[in-house]
Design a protein around this motif. Structure first.
Motif, PDB file in Angstrom:
ATOM      1  N   ASN A  64       0.802  -1.214   0.000  1.00 34.71           N
ATOM      2  CA  ASN A  64       0.000   0.000   0.000  1.00 34.71           C
ATOM      3  C   ASN A  64       0.843   1.275   0.000  1.00 34.71           C
ATOM      4  O   ASN A  64       0.570   2.204  -0.744  1.00 34.71           O
ATOM      5  N   ASP A 117       0.065  -4.185  13.898  1.00 35.49           N
ATOM      6  CA  ASP A 117      -1.245  -4.527  13.344  1.00 35.49           C
ATOM      7  C   ASP A 117      -2.317  -4.172  14.367  1.00 35.49           C
ATOM      8  O   ASP A 117      -2.043  -3.456  15.342  1.00 35.49           O
ATOM      9  N   LYS A 150      -3.898 -10.747   7.824  1.00 34.78           N
ATOM     10  CA  LYS A 150      -4.678  -9.527   7.953  1.00 34.78           C
ATOM     11  C   LYS A 150      -3.764  -8.334   7.671  1.00 34.78           C
ATOM     12  O   LYS A 150      -2.542  -8.470   7.675  1.00 34.78           O
ATOM     13  N   PRO A 151      -4.331  -7.146   7.418  1.00 34.02           N
ATOM     14  CA  PRO A 151      -3.496  -5.976   7.128  1.00 34.02           C
ATOM     15  C   PRO A 151      -2.474  -5.722   8.241  1.00 34.02           C
ATOM     16  O   PRO A 151      -2.762  -5.909   9.425  1.00 34.02           O
ATOM     17  N   TYR A 210       0.809  -3.348   4.167  1.00 33.29           N
ATOM     18  CA  TYR A 210       0.200  -4.360   3.302  1.00 33.29           C
ATOM     19  C   TYR A 210      -1.239  -4.626   3.724  1.00 33.29           C
ATOM     20  O   TYR A 210      -1.555  -4.629   4.911  1.00 33.29           O
ATOM     21  N   GLY A 211      -2.108  -4.866   2.720  1.00 31.36           N
ATOM     22  CA  GLY A 211      -3.453  -5.325   3.015  1.00 31.36           C
ATOM     23  C   GLY A 211      -4.526  -4.263   2.940  1.00 31.36           C
ATOM     24  O   GLY A 211      -5.354  -4.152   3.851  1.00 31.36           O
ATOM     25  N   ASP A 212      -4.553  -3.465   1.881  1.00 29.57           N
ATOM     26  CA  ASP A 212      -5.609  -2.479   1.665  1.00 29.57           C
ATOM     27  C   ASP A 212      -5.650  -1.457   2.795  1.00 29.57           C
ATOM     28  O   ASP A 212      -6.690  -1.250   3.443  1.00 29.57           O
ATOM     29  N   LEU A 213      -4.523  -0.810   3.041  1.00 26.63           N
ATOM     30  CA  LEU A 213      -4.425   0.202   4.081  1.00 26.63           C
ATOM     31  C   LEU A 213      -4.088   1.564   3.472  1.00 26.63           C
ATOM     32  O   LEU A 213      -3.206   1.680   2.633  1.00 26.63           O
ATOM     33  N   ARG A 236      -7.959   4.182   6.903  1.00 28.18           N
ATOM     34  CA  ARG A 236      -8.194   2.797   7.310  1.00 28.18           C
ATOM     35  C   ARG A 236      -7.246   2.406   8.441  1.00 28.18           C
ATOM     36  O   ARG A 236      -7.614   1.671   9.361  1.00 28.18           O
TER      37      ARG A 236
END
Length: 321
Positions: free
Chosen positions: A8, A154, A202-203, A263-266, A270
Protein backbone atom coordinates in the motif's frame (compact mmCIF):
# COMPACT_ATOMS: atom_id res chain seq x y z
CA UNK A 1 4.42 -17.69 -4.58
CA UNK A 2 1.02 -16.45 -5.63
CA UNK A 3 -0.75 -13.25 -6.67
CA UNK A 4 0.69 -9.76 -6.55
CA UNK A 5 1.88 -8.57 -3.15
CA UNK A 6 -0.58 -5.93 -1.84
CA UNK A 7 1.88 -3.16 -1.01
CA UNK A 8 0.00 0.00 0.00
CA UNK A 9 2.70 2.51 0.92
CA UNK A 10 6.20 2.91 2.31
CA UNK A 11 7.64 5.38 4.82
CA UNK A 12 11.33 5.92 5.46
CA UNK A 13 13.67 8.38 7.09
CA UNK A 14 17.19 8.62 8.44
CA UNK A 15 18.89 11.28 10.53
CA UNK A 16 22.60 11.92 11.05
CA UNK A 17 23.79 13.43 14.32
CA UNK A 18 27.00 14.51 12.56
CA UNK A 19 26.14 15.78 9.05
CA UNK A 20 27.76 13.80 6.24
CA UNK A 21 29.14 11.32 8.76
CA UNK A 22 26.10 9.41 9.97
CA UNK A 23 26.75 5.70 10.45
CA UNK A 24 23.22 4.46 9.65
CA UNK A 25 21.99 3.37 6.25
CA UNK A 26 18.78 1.84 4.88
CA UNK A 27 17.27 0.41 1.73
CA UNK A 28 13.93 -0.77 0.40
CA UNK A 29 13.13 -2.75 -2.73
CA UNK A 30 10.01 -4.38 -4.16
CA UNK A 31 8.80 -6.55 -7.01
CA UNK A 32 5.36 -8.05 -7.78
CA UNK A 33 5.55 -10.90 -5.25
CA UNK A 34 8.16 -9.79 -2.70
CA UNK A 35 9.51 -6.76 -0.88
CA UNK A 36 12.23 -5.86 1.58
CA UNK A 37 12.86 -3.04 4.04
CA UNK A 38 16.20 -2.96 5.83
CA UNK A 39 18.29 -0.76 8.13
CA UNK A 40 21.97 -0.87 9.03
CA UNK A 41 23.74 0.73 11.99
CA UNK A 42 27.50 1.01 11.64
CA UNK A 43 29.14 0.31 15.00
CA UNK A 44 31.00 3.53 15.68
CA UNK A 45 33.16 2.40 18.62
CA UNK A 46 34.39 -0.82 17.10
CA UNK A 47 34.52 0.76 13.66
CA UNK A 48 36.15 4.08 14.49
CA UNK A 49 39.11 3.45 12.19
CA UNK A 50 39.10 5.80 9.18
CA UNK A 51 40.38 5.39 5.65
CA UNK A 52 41.81 8.31 3.65
CA UNK A 53 40.87 6.68 0.33
CA UNK A 54 37.20 6.78 1.41
CA UNK A 55 37.08 10.52 2.17
CA UNK A 56 38.32 9.83 5.69
CA UNK A 57 35.03 8.14 6.59
CA UNK A 58 34.89 5.69 9.48
CA UNK A 59 34.67 1.98 8.82
CA UNK A 60 31.30 2.03 10.60
CA UNK A 61 30.07 4.56 8.01
CA UNK A 62 31.37 2.41 5.18
CA UNK A 63 30.12 -0.89 6.60
CA UNK A 64 26.49 0.17 6.81
CA UNK A 65 26.56 1.38 3.22
CA UNK A 66 28.48 -1.59 1.84
CA UNK A 67 25.99 -4.00 3.41
CA UNK A 68 22.97 -1.94 2.41
CA UNK A 69 24.15 -2.16 -1.19
CA UNK A 70 24.63 -5.92 -0.92
CA UNK A 71 21.14 -6.50 0.48
CA UNK A 72 19.58 -4.32 -2.22
CA UNK A 73 21.51 -5.98 -5.05
CA UNK A 74 20.84 -9.50 -3.82
CA UNK A 75 17.12 -8.85 -3.55
CA UNK A 76 17.00 -7.44 -7.07
CA UNK A 77 18.98 -10.38 -8.45
CA UNK A 78 16.89 -13.00 -6.64
CA UNK A 79 13.24 -11.95 -6.71
CA UNK A 80 10.68 -12.70 -7.94
CA UNK A 81 11.47 -16.36 -7.30
CA UNK A 82 10.33 -19.34 -5.23
CA UNK A 83 13.32 -19.02 -2.89
CA UNK A 84 12.53 -19.11 0.83
CA UNK A 85 13.93 -16.56 3.26
CA UNK A 86 16.23 -19.19 4.79
CA UNK A 87 17.59 -20.06 1.36
CA UNK A 88 18.02 -16.36 0.54
CA UNK A 89 20.05 -15.87 3.71
CA UNK A 90 22.20 -18.96 3.21
CA UNK A 91 22.76 -18.94 -0.54
CA UNK A 92 22.66 -15.24 -1.40
CA UNK A 93 23.08 -12.78 1.46
CA UNK A 94 25.73 -14.49 3.59
CA UNK A 95 28.24 -15.22 0.79
CA UNK A 96 27.65 -11.85 -0.87
CA UNK A 97 28.15 -9.87 2.36
CA UNK A 98 31.28 -11.89 3.13
CA UNK A 99 32.71 -11.26 -0.32
CA UNK A 100 31.97 -7.53 -0.21
CA UNK A 101 33.47 -6.98 3.22
CA UNK A 102 36.57 -9.01 2.40
CA UNK A 103 37.26 -6.87 -0.65
CA UNK A 104 38.09 -3.97 1.64
CA UNK A 105 41.70 -3.33 2.65
CA UNK A 106 41.96 -1.53 6.03
CA UNK A 107 44.53 1.25 6.37
CA UNK A 108 47.94 0.12 7.58
CA UNK A 109 49.05 3.46 9.00
CA UNK A 110 47.65 6.44 10.87
CA UNK A 111 45.34 4.50 13.17
CA UNK A 112 45.82 4.92 16.90
CA UNK A 113 43.01 2.82 18.43
CA UNK A 114 44.06 -0.69 19.43
CA UNK A 115 42.45 -3.55 21.31
CA UNK A 116 40.18 -6.55 21.03
CA UNK A 117 37.06 -4.40 20.51
CA UNK A 118 38.28 -3.09 17.15
CA UNK A 119 36.50 -4.67 14.19
CA UNK A 120 36.86 -4.26 10.45
CA UNK A 121 33.69 -2.84 8.85
CA UNK A 122 31.27 -3.55 11.73
CA UNK A 123 27.53 -2.97 11.32
CA UNK A 124 24.21 -4.29 12.51
CA UNK A 125 21.39 -5.19 10.15
CA UNK A 126 17.64 -5.69 10.51
CA UNK A 127 15.72 -6.55 7.38
CA UNK A 128 12.15 -7.70 6.73
CA UNK A 129 11.55 -9.82 3.63
CA UNK A 130 7.85 -9.95 2.71
CA UNK A 131 6.64 -12.65 0.30
CA UNK A 132 3.22 -13.28 -1.20
CA UNK A 133 1.84 -16.80 -0.76
CA UNK A 134 -0.53 -18.68 -3.06
CA UNK A 135 -3.32 -18.63 -0.48
CA UNK A 136 -3.31 -14.82 -0.36
CA UNK A 137 -1.41 -14.51 2.91
CA UNK A 138 2.01 -12.95 3.35
CA UNK A 139 5.13 -14.41 4.94
CA UNK A 140 7.24 -11.88 6.82
CA UNK A 141 10.80 -12.99 7.52
CA UNK A 142 13.04 -11.00 9.83
CA UNK A 143 16.75 -11.23 8.97
CA UNK A 144 19.15 -9.70 11.46
CA UNK A 145 22.48 -9.42 13.22
CA UNK A 146 22.95 -7.07 16.16
CA UNK A 147 20.45 -4.88 17.99
CA UNK A 148 18.59 -3.19 15.16
CA UNK A 149 15.04 -4.55 15.03
CA UNK A 150 12.15 -5.65 12.84
CA UNK A 151 8.65 -4.87 14.11
CA UNK A 152 5.11 -5.68 13.04
CA UNK A 153 2.30 -3.27 13.86
CA UNK A 154 -1.25 -4.53 13.34
CA UNK A 155 -4.65 -4.28 15.03
CA UNK A 156 -3.23 -6.11 18.06
CA UNK A 157 -0.48 -3.53 18.50
CA UNK A 158 3.30 -3.46 18.21
CA UNK A 159 5.31 -6.68 18.23
CA UNK A 160 9.03 -7.30 17.98
CA UNK A 161 10.09 -10.01 15.54
CA UNK A 162 13.84 -10.00 16.20
CA UNK A 163 15.81 -10.86 19.34
CA UNK A 164 18.62 -8.45 20.18
CA UNK A 165 22.08 -9.97 19.79
CA UNK A 166 23.24 -8.55 23.10
CA UNK A 167 24.15 -9.76 26.55
CA UNK A 168 20.81 -8.24 27.71
CA UNK A 169 18.21 -9.44 25.16
CA UNK A 170 15.10 -8.50 27.16
CA UNK A 171 13.67 -5.37 25.44
CA UNK A 172 12.83 -3.66 28.73
CA UNK A 173 16.10 -4.43 30.52
CA UNK A 174 18.06 -3.41 27.45
CA UNK A 175 16.85 0.18 27.91
CA UNK A 176 18.57 0.36 31.30
CA UNK A 177 21.52 -2.02 31.09
CA UNK A 178 24.55 -1.45 28.89
CA UNK A 179 24.35 -4.72 26.98
CA UNK A 180 27.31 -5.86 24.90
CA UNK A 181 26.73 -6.71 21.24
CA UNK A 182 27.35 -10.43 20.73
CA UNK A 183 26.89 -10.61 16.97
CA UNK A 184 27.37 -8.12 14.12
CA UNK A 185 28.38 -8.17 10.50
CA UNK A 186 32.09 -7.49 10.06
CA UNK A 187 35.02 -8.57 7.92
CA UNK A 188 37.12 -10.23 10.61
CA UNK A 189 34.60 -12.54 12.29
CA UNK A 190 32.30 -15.32 11.09
CA UNK A 191 28.99 -14.01 9.72
CA UNK A 192 25.76 -15.06 11.41
CA UNK A 193 22.45 -13.84 10.02
CA UNK A 194 19.39 -14.96 12.00
CA UNK A 195 16.06 -15.57 10.27
CA UNK A 196 12.55 -15.87 11.72
CA UNK A 197 9.33 -16.07 9.68
CA UNK A 198 5.66 -15.50 10.50
CA UNK A 199 2.53 -15.77 8.37
CA UNK A 200 0.20 -12.76 8.19
CA UNK A 201 -3.41 -13.00 7.01
CA UNK A 202 -4.68 -9.53 7.95
CA UNK A 203 -3.50 -5.98 7.13
CA UNK A 204 -0.23 -5.01 8.82
CA UNK A 205 2.72 -2.65 8.90
CA UNK A 206 6.23 -4.03 9.00
CA UNK A 207 9.28 -1.90 9.65
CA UNK A 208 12.96 -2.08 10.43
CA UNK A 209 14.56 0.41 12.84
CA UNK A 210 18.01 1.11 14.23
CA UNK A 211 18.34 1.47 17.99
CA UNK A 212 18.36 5.25 17.76
CA UNK A 213 14.60 5.02 17.12
CA UNK A 214 13.60 2.95 20.15
CA UNK A 215 16.54 3.10 22.54
CA UNK A 216 15.88 6.49 24.14
CA UNK A 217 12.42 5.93 25.61
CA UNK A 218 11.98 4.47 29.08
CA UNK A 219 9.73 1.54 28.06
CA UNK A 220 8.74 -0.34 24.88
CA UNK A 221 5.16 0.81 25.53
CA UNK A 222 6.23 4.40 24.97
CA UNK A 223 7.70 3.51 21.60
CA UNK A 224 4.37 2.05 20.49
CA UNK A 225 2.65 5.10 21.96
CA UNK A 226 4.93 7.37 19.94
CA UNK A 227 3.99 5.54 16.75
CA UNK A 228 0.25 5.54 17.41
CA UNK A 229 -0.10 9.02 18.85
CA UNK A 230 1.58 10.55 15.81
CA UNK A 231 -0.49 8.38 13.50
CA UNK A 232 -3.76 9.51 15.05
CA UNK A 233 -2.74 13.17 14.83
CA UNK A 234 -1.59 12.99 11.20
CA UNK A 235 -3.63 14.34 8.29
CA UNK A 236 -1.59 12.54 5.64
CA UNK A 237 0.96 9.74 5.39
CA UNK A 238 3.66 12.30 4.64
CA UNK A 239 2.74 14.15 7.83
CA UNK A 240 2.88 10.94 9.86
CA UNK A 241 6.35 10.27 8.47
CA UNK A 242 7.47 13.81 9.31
CA UNK A 243 5.94 13.71 12.80
CA UNK A 244 7.74 10.42 13.56
CA UNK A 245 11.01 11.85 12.28
CA UNK A 246 10.69 14.95 14.45
CA UNK A 247 9.36 13.20 17.58
CA UNK A 248 12.11 10.57 17.60
CA UNK A 249 14.65 13.33 17.00
CA UNK A 250 13.54 15.10 20.17
CA UNK A 251 14.70 12.19 22.35
CA UNK A 252 17.32 10.33 20.28
CA UNK A 253 20.97 10.62 21.20
CA UNK A 254 22.26 8.80 18.14
CA UNK A 255 21.70 8.44 14.41
CA UNK A 256 18.34 6.85 13.70
CA UNK A 257 16.74 5.20 10.68
CA UNK A 258 13.37 3.62 10.02
CA UNK A 259 11.93 1.96 6.92
CA UNK A 260 8.28 0.81 6.86
CA UNK A 261 5.92 -0.91 4.43
CA UNK A 262 2.14 -1.40 4.68
CA UNK A 263 0.20 -4.36 3.30
CA UNK A 264 -3.45 -5.33 3.02
CA UNK A 265 -5.61 -2.48 1.67
CA UNK A 266 -4.43 0.20 4.08
CA UNK A 267 -4.42 3.95 3.66
CA UNK A 268 -4.20 6.59 6.37
CA UNK A 269 -7.90 6.58 7.28
CA UNK A 270 -8.19 2.80 7.31
CA UNK A 271 -5.04 2.56 9.40
CA UNK A 272 -6.28 5.11 11.91
CA UNK A 273 -9.61 3.29 12.18
CA UNK A 274 -7.95 -0.11 12.57
CA UNK A 275 -5.65 1.09 15.35
CA UNK A 276 -7.91 3.52 17.18
CA UNK A 277 -9.07 0.87 19.67
CA UNK A 278 -5.53 -0.31 20.31
CA UNK A 279 -4.35 3.25 20.92
CA UNK A 280 -7.20 3.93 23.37
CA UNK A 281 -6.41 0.74 25.30
CA UNK A 282 -2.68 1.48 25.39
CA UNK A 283 -3.34 5.03 26.52
CA UNK A 284 -5.60 3.90 29.35
CA UNK A 285 -3.46 1.01 30.60
CA UNK A 286 0.04 2.40 30.12
CA UNK A 287 0.61 5.80 28.55
CA UNK A 288 -1.44 7.89 30.99
CA UNK A 289 0.32 6.25 33.94
CA UNK A 290 3.75 6.70 32.38
CA UNK A 291 3.14 10.36 31.54
CA UNK A 292 3.31 11.53 35.13
CA UNK A 293 5.80 8.97 36.40
CA UNK A 294 9.13 10.16 37.84
CA UNK A 295 12.08 9.07 35.72
CA UNK A 296 13.62 7.19 38.65
CA UNK A 297 10.50 5.02 39.20
CA UNK A 298 11.71 1.97 37.35
CA UNK A 299 9.65 -0.48 39.42
CA UNK A 300 6.31 0.86 38.19
CA UNK A 301 7.59 0.71 34.64
CA UNK A 302 8.57 -2.92 35.11
CA UNK A 303 5.10 -3.72 36.47
CA UNK A 304 3.48 -2.08 33.43
CA UNK A 305 5.87 -3.99 31.17
CA UNK A 306 4.79 -7.28 32.72
CA UNK A 307 1.22 -6.60 31.63
CA UNK A 308 2.32 -5.54 28.15
CA UNK A 309 5.10 -7.93 27.20
CA UNK A 310 3.14 -11.05 26.21
CA UNK A 311 1.43 -9.25 23.37
CA UNK A 312 4.61 -7.42 22.38
CA UNK A 313 6.52 -10.73 22.23
CA UNK A 314 3.71 -12.72 20.60
CA UNK A 315 5.78 -13.66 17.55
CA UNK A 316 8.66 -15.08 19.59
CA UNK A 317 8.86 -18.86 19.23
CA UNK A 318 8.67 -19.53 22.93
CA UNK A 319 6.75 -16.40 23.94
CA UNK A 320 9.76 -14.72 25.50
CA UNK A 321 13.31 -13.72 24.84
Amino acid sequence: MGSKLPLNFILSFSREMIPENGEDSYCHCFCDTAGMVAVFDGCGGAGARKHAHYSDKSEAYMASRFCSGVFFDQFCQTFPSEMTAEEFVKDCLTPAVKERLHEYQPPKEGFEIRGSMVRTLPTTVAAALIQQEKDGTQTVSAIWAGDSRVYILDEKGLAQLTVDDTSVPDPMENLYEDGVLKNILCADRALTLHCRSVRMDKPFLVFAATDGCFGYVTTPMEFEGLLLQNLMAAESLAQWEERLYQTIGQVAGDDYSLCMAAYGDLDLKRLQTALAGRFAMLRDTCLTKLAGLPVEDRQTRIELWQGYKDNYLRFMKDGNT
